[in-house]
Design a protein around this motif. Structure first.
Motif, PDB file in Angstrom:
ATOM      1  N   ILE A  29      -8.368   2.371  -4.437  1.00  0.00           N
ATOM      2  CA  ILE A  29      -8.660   2.431  -5.885  1.00  0.00           C
ATOM      3  C   ILE A  29     -10.119   2.785  -6.063  1.00  0.00           C
ATOM      4  O   ILE A  29     -10.977   2.302  -5.434  1.00  0.00           O
TER       5      ILE A  29
ATOM      6  N   ARG B 203       0.275  -0.483  -7.897  1.00  0.00           N
ATOM      7  CA  ARG B 203      -0.935  -0.626  -7.085  1.00  0.00           C
ATOM      8  C   ARG B 203      -1.746  -1.820  -7.577  1.00  0.00           C
ATOM      9  O   ARG B 203      -2.195  -2.649  -6.787  1.00  0.00           O
ATOM     10  N   ASP B 204      -1.919  -1.906  -8.896  1.00  0.00           N
ATOM     11  CA  ASP B 204      -2.687  -3.013  -9.472  1.00  0.00           C
ATOM     12  C   ASP B 204      -2.005  -4.354  -9.251  1.00  0.00           C
ATOM     13  O   ASP B 204      -2.642  -5.334  -8.865  1.00  0.00           O
TER      14      ASP B 204
ATOM     15  N   THR C 121      -9.560  -4.229  -3.868  1.00  0.00           N
ATOM     16  CA  THR C 121      -9.124  -2.897  -4.285  1.00  0.00           C
ATOM     17  C   THR C 121      -9.313  -1.873  -3.183  1.00  0.00           C
ATOM     18  O   THR C 121      -8.656  -0.842  -3.193  1.00  0.00           O
TER      19      THR C 121
ATOM     20  N   ASN D 187      -2.168  -5.404  -5.668  1.00  0.00           N
ATOM     21  CA  ASN D 187      -3.483  -5.948  -5.343  1.00  0.00           C
ATOM     22  C   ASN D 187      -3.566  -7.421  -5.707  1.00  0.00           C
ATOM     23  O   ASN D 187      -4.047  -8.242  -4.929  1.00  0.00           O
TER      24      ASN D 187
ATOM     25  N   ALA E  78       3.196   4.002 -10.498  1.00  0.00           N
ATOM     26  CA  ALA E  78       2.443   3.875  -9.245  1.00  0.00           C
ATOM     27  C   ALA E  78       1.131   3.128  -9.478  1.00  0.00           C
ATOM     28  O   ALA E  78       0.767   2.241  -8.694  1.00  0.00           O
ATOM     29  N   ASP E  79       0.430   3.461 -10.564  1.00  0.00           N
ATOM     30  CA  ASP E  79      -0.816   2.754 -10.890  1.00  0.00           C
ATOM     31  C   ASP E  79      -0.557   1.270 -11.147  1.00  0.00           C
ATOM     32  O   ASP E  79      -1.293   0.408 -10.669  1.00  0.00           O
TER      33      ASP E  79
ATOM     34  N   PHE F 235      -6.275  -0.562  -1.416  1.00  0.00           N
ATOM     35  CA  PHE F 235      -5.324   0.273  -2.146  1.00  0.00           C
ATOM     36  C   PHE F 235      -5.910   1.603  -2.585  1.00  0.00           C
ATOM     37  O   PHE F 235      -5.391   2.259  -3.461  1.00  0.00           O
TER      38      PHE F 235
ATOM     39  N   ASN G 199       0.819  -1.201   0.000  1.00  0.00           N
ATOM     40  CA  ASN G 199       0.000   0.000   0.000  1.00  0.00           C
ATOM     41  C   ASN G 199       0.863   1.266   0.000  1.00  0.00           C
ATOM     42  O   ASN G 199       0.534   2.248  -0.673  1.00  0.00           O
TER      43      ASN G 199
ATOM     44  N   PRO H 123       3.291   2.474  -3.857  1.00  0.00           N
ATOM     45  CA  PRO H 123       2.799   3.370  -4.910  1.00  0.00           C
ATOM     46  C   PRO H 123       2.650   4.818  -4.423  1.00  0.00           C
ATOM     47  O   PRO H 123       2.889   5.762  -5.173  1.00  0.00           O
ATOM     48  N   LYS H 124       2.274   4.980  -3.172  1.00  0.00           N
ATOM     49  CA  LYS H 124       2.144   6.326  -2.615  1.00  0.00           C
ATOM     50  C   LYS H 124       3.499   7.026  -2.586  1.00  0.00           C
ATOM     51  O   LYS H 124       3.584   8.229  -2.856  1.00  0.00           O
TER      52      LYS H 124
END
Length: 101
Positions: A101, A66-67, A96, A70, A62-63, A99, A32, A35-36
């Motif tokens: 999303i 994150r994906d 999701t 997940n 980052a996207d 995260f 988590n 990506p931040k």
């Protein structure tokens, strides 16, 4: 005597379950945060007005992270459930939410 041996084995298994769940929590937190951190770095670069192409790449990264995080976490939870003896470890939960999303 057999009761104590079984009890010791059960305690060892519960301890392993705790370790797995603790590690799963750590993994979820890091997945988590990562990506931040990339987004934060992209924002820093953008604020300087330098290298907009790098900013765009970092935002996309980052996207992507994150994906993929997940997906990784979903499988990690699945295997943790199996390790606890849950033979029906399939999950219909929407991961999701973990995260933002």
């Amino acid at each position: 005597m057999g009761f104590f041996v079984g009890s010791e084995k059960r305690c060892a298994m519960e301890s392993e379950d705790n370790v797995i769940n603790e590690l799963l929590g750590e993994i979820a937190g890091l997945i988590n945060q990562y990506p931040k951190a990339i987004e934060h770095r992209a924002a820093q670069i953008q604020s300087t007005g330098k290298d907009p192409e790098l900013v765009e790449k970092l935002v996309k990264a980052a996207d992507t992270m994150r994906d993929s995080g997940n997906l990784y976490l979903t499988w990690a939870k699945h295997y943790a459930a199996l390790a606890e003896g849950n033979t029906d470890a399939s999950s219909d939960e929407d991961e999701t939410e973990d995260f933002d999303i």
